[in-house]
Scaffold this motif. Structure first.
Motif, PDB file in Angstrom:
ATOM      1  N   ASN A  38      19.692  13.430  19.671  1.00 22.23           N
ATOM      2  CA  ASN A  38      18.815  14.850  18.397  1.00 22.23           C
ATOM      3  C   ASN A  38      20.381  15.808  17.812  1.00 22.23           C
ATOM      4  OD1 ASN A  38      16.936  12.931  17.811  1.00 22.23           O
ATOM      5  ND2 ASN A  38      15.626  14.323  18.992  1.00 22.23           N
ATOM      6  N   SER A  39      20.588  16.663  19.049  1.00 25.90           N
ATOM      7  CA  SER A  39      21.519  18.313  18.497  1.00 25.90           C
ATOM      8  C   SER A  39      22.755  17.599  17.822  1.00 25.90           C
ATOM      9  CB  SER A  39      21.714  18.357  20.036  1.00 25.90           C
ATOM     10  OG  SER A  39      22.732  19.626  19.708  1.00 25.90           O
TER      11      SER A  39
ATOM     12  N   LYS B 182      22.153  16.720  14.049  1.00 21.61           N
ATOM     13  CA  LYS B 182      22.327  18.010  12.557  1.00 21.61           C
ATOM     14  C   LYS B 182      23.730  18.614  12.893  1.00 21.61           C
ATOM     15  CE  LYS B 182      17.663  19.008  15.122  1.00 21.61           C
ATOM     16  NZ  LYS B 182      17.587  19.283  16.456  1.00 21.61           N
ATOM     17  N   GLN B 183      24.500  18.404  13.531  1.00 17.49           N
ATOM     18  CA  GLN B 183      25.910  19.197  12.882  1.00 17.49           C
ATOM     19  C   GLN B 183      26.342  18.368  12.079  1.00 17.49           C
ATOM     20  OE1 GLN B 183      26.059  21.949  15.128  1.00 17.49           O
ATOM     21  NE2 GLN B 183      24.666  20.953  16.610  1.00 17.49           N
TER      22      GLN B 183
ATOM     23  N   ASP C 103      14.800  16.901  23.005  1.00 18.68           N
ATOM     24  CA  ASP C 103      15.416  17.710  23.284  1.00 18.68           C
ATOM     25  C   ASP C 103      16.989  17.389  23.519  1.00 18.68           C
ATOM     26  OD1 ASP C 103      16.104  20.359  22.147  1.00 18.68           O
ATOM     27  OD2 ASP C 103      14.747  21.861  23.863  1.00 18.68           O
ATOM     28  N   ASP C 104      17.574  16.112  23.114  1.00 11.46           N
ATOM     29  CA  ASP C 104      18.745  15.811  24.231  1.00 11.46           C
ATOM     30  C   ASP C 104      19.946  16.082  22.992  1.00 11.46           C
ATOM     31  OD1 ASP C 104      18.316  13.813  22.211  1.00 11.46           O
ATOM     32  OD2 ASP C 104      17.176  12.852  23.022  1.00 11.46           O
ATOM     33  N   VAL C 105      20.898  15.864  23.093  1.00 14.56           N
ATOM     34  CA  VAL C 105      22.231  15.720  23.045  1.00 14.56           C
ATOM     35  C   VAL C 105      22.432  14.392  21.573  1.00 14.56           C
ATOM     36  CG1 VAL C 105      25.302  16.307  23.222  1.00 14.56           C
ATOM     37  CG2 VAL C 105      23.669  16.419  25.099  1.00 14.56           C
TER      38      VAL C 105
ATOM     39  N   LYS D 290      18.373  24.783  27.094  1.00  8.91           N
ATOM     40  CA  LYS D 290      17.733  23.555  27.552  1.00  8.91           C
ATOM     41  C   LYS D 290      17.719  23.323  29.038  1.00  8.91           C
ATOM     42  CE  LYS D 290      18.389  22.612  23.268  1.00  8.91           C
ATOM     43  NZ  LYS D 290      19.080  22.780  22.190  1.00  8.91           N
TER      44      LYS D 290
ATOM     45  N   VAL E 172      26.057  23.156  22.005  1.00 12.69           N
ATOM     46  CA  VAL E 172      25.182  23.497  21.561  1.00 12.69           C
ATOM     47  C   VAL E 172      23.915  22.837  22.428  1.00 12.69           C
ATOM     48  CG1 VAL E 172      23.165  23.273  19.693  1.00 12.69           C
ATOM     49  CG2 VAL E 172      25.740  23.778  18.934  1.00 12.69           C
ATOM     50  N   SER E 173      23.615  22.223  22.779  1.00  9.97           N
ATOM     51  CA  SER E 173      22.717  20.834  23.448  1.00  9.97           C
ATOM     52  C   SER E 173      22.385  21.624  25.052  1.00  9.97           C
ATOM     53  CB  SER E 173      22.757  19.950  23.816  1.00  9.97           C
ATOM     54  OG  SER E 173      23.569  19.002  22.359  1.00  9.97           O
TER      55      SER E 173
END
Ligand code: HEM
Length: 492
Positions: free
Chosen positions: A238-239, A242-243, A234-236, A110, A104-105
């Motif tokens: 933070n992504s 959310k998962q 916008d980095d891994v 990105k 996703v990242s």
């Protein structure tokens, strides 16, 4: 049904460890001459069955994970470094979910932001690192030298941290983190793999470094959770925050931390050794270097003779650069051995081209099976002048750098212009592996390597003098032996 032929060796436990360790490629080729594409050798008491060629790649990479498992082979090396509950310290299904979360990242969206960041990091590095003093003097007539391994290792970690790892990690790179990283990295060696626990300082430092690094990531996670509005990066990390797993559970902090450590390690030596080989070859080949520079001028030249900044979509249009990266990964894929453990007796298909075609070998349960895409990537039966670094082999029949890379980079249709089967696991060209363990960092690595090379060739000329450096197989990845490249600043 018989087992594959056993490579002859003098000393029972040691087996072929010295020959494999010294030069695995020469060893595999020698064995292939004697025994065919399937053979077993002894590596420190373990049986390793090698299956060579595109069919051999398919046998290992396309195998069912219930029959051929990666965790028992790689886990002893990686778990002390990455940490608990991720990658090879969890069931394969969980790894598949974790890979999906990371993907996703790693999207084009990105990547668009990453190109400028990577170029900035390289620019800053050239302007501050002591090895580039001559560059900093602004004198276009003076030549300097830089140490290949150190410089590309540093550029790789700086650019990966700035983009994937997040602001806090990038900011810590110059402080304690560098030492912690280095201690962790020193645990990533064949010795630590073969003998995972020894009462030696490097093992103690590795374990202490893992604890420190894991706590560091987890403290950043806690801060981000406490101040969600302040940390919208916008980095891994933070992504991943959310998962959710399929069962609805969020990733616990220690798993997020350990996935980030795994990504750092997976991308570091692979990208930095690829960069090192690419720039070494470019430095040794004036014609290709000139072509790369002209490509920059053609796409980004400004009326005053300078070069403007470039973006993601533009860099993907640089076909000579693409051919340089692709050819470098053909001749120097950083991973020479891909391994799994056989959980059951497994028949090896006869199409592997063993000398006696009618025999079906069975790999016995407990064997390690090994594929080496490098062998098929330099197979003279597949590639003309297979041992030479020749980016023009990827050009089309008119001698123009081909466009096949577009599809290749998108991971959709793959067409190398040779009619080679290259999608799936049967292929002579698999620098990023294939099947369920296939690399998820391919597109990021491509972007990172291409951007760093662009940033360098537009600012400097390179020259390599002397005998071209040999591959060093003593570490986990195939990197060049220590060497220097000469450089000179370009006018703009
Ligand atoms: C897996 C190569 C960069 C993350 C793999 C595999 C190969 C590979 C051959 C398959 C291993 C196996 O089947 O046992 C490369 C090369 C790279 C590169 C040549 C650069 C030139 C990266 C980067 C990242 C990354 C930058 C992270 C951002 C991974 C991950 C896996 C993987 C997570 C999956 C492991 C698994 O499923 O078992 N890579 N890699 N790689 N790589 Fe990469």
């Amino acid at each position: 049904k018989s087992q594959p032929p056993l490579v002859w060796h003098w000393i029972p436990f040691l087996g072929s460890a010295p020959a494999y360790g010294r030069d695995p490629i020469a060893f595999f080729r020698e064995c292939r001459e004697k025994y065919g594409n399937v053979f077993t050798f002894i590596l420190l008491g373990r049986r390793v069955t090698v299956t060579l060629g595109p069919q051999g790649n398919d046998f290992v990479l396309g195998g069912k994970h219930t029959q051929l498992a990666a965790e028992p082979v790689y886990g002893p090396l990686t778990t002390p470094i990455f940490g608990k509950d991720v990658v090879y310290d969890c069931p394969n299904e969980k790894l598949m979910e974790q890979k999906k979360f990371v993907k996703v990242s790693l999207t084009i969206d990105k990547f668009r932001a990453y190109v400028g960041m990577i170029d900035d990091e390289v620019k800053d590095y050239l302007n501050t690192d002591a090895s580039f003093k001559v560059y900093q003097m602004d004198d276009i007539n003076e030549w300097g030298t830089f140490p290949v391994l150190k410089s590309f290792a540093e550029m790789t970690i700086l650019t990966a941290s700035r983009t994937l790892q997040g602001r806090e990690i990038r900011e810590s790179l110059t402080k304690d983190y560098a030492q912690v990283y280095s201690d962790l990295d020193h645990g990533f060696t064949p010795l630590h793999w073969m003998i995972p626990g020894l009462p030696l300082p490097s093992y103690r430092r590795r374990d202490a470094a893992h604890t420190k690094m894991s706590s560091f990531y987890q403290s950043i996670l806690r801060k981000r959770r406490e101040n969600p509005t302040e940390n919208q990066e916008d980095d891994v990390m933070n992504s991943l925050m959310k998962q959710r797993y399929r069962d609805g559970k969020q990733l616990p902090d220690h798993e997020i931390a350990h996935i980030l450590i795994a990504l750092l390690m997976a991308g570091q030596h692979t990208s930095s050794s690829s960069l090192a080989w690419a720039v070494l070859h470019v430095a040794a080949r004036a014609d290709i270097q000139e072509a790369l520079y002209k490509e920059q001028v053609q796409h980004f030249g400004t009326p005053d003779g300078g070069l403007r900044d470039f973006g993601y979509d533009e860099i993907r249009d640089l076909n000579i650069l693409d051919a340089v990266v692709r050819e470098t990964l053909r001749l120097h894929p950083p991973i020479h051995s891909i391994m799994r453990k056989a959980n059951v007796d497994i028949p090896v298909p006869v199409t592997l081209g063993t000398p006696s075609e009618d025999s079906v070998f069975v790999v016995p349960k407990g064997d390690i099976v090994l594929a080496s895409p490098l062998i098929s990537q330099v197979d003279p039966g597949v590639w003309d002048n297979s041992e030479s670094w020749e980016p023009t082999r990827w050009y089309d029949e008119k001698g123009v750098a081909a466009k096949a890379n577009k599809e290749y980079n998108e991971g959709e249709k793959v067409d190398f212009g040779f009619g080679l089967v290259s999608k799936g696991t049967v292929s002579p060209y698999l620098p990023f592996g294939a099947g369920r363990h296939r690399c998820i960092g391919e597109q990021f690595a491509y972007l990172q390597i291409s951007t760093v090379i662009s940033s360098l060739v537009r600012r400097m000329e390179f020259r390599y003098e002397g005998t071209f450096p040999a591959p060093d197989y003593s570490s986990m990845m195939v990197q060049p032996v220590p060497c220097q490249i000469h450089y000179r600043r370009r006018k703009f």
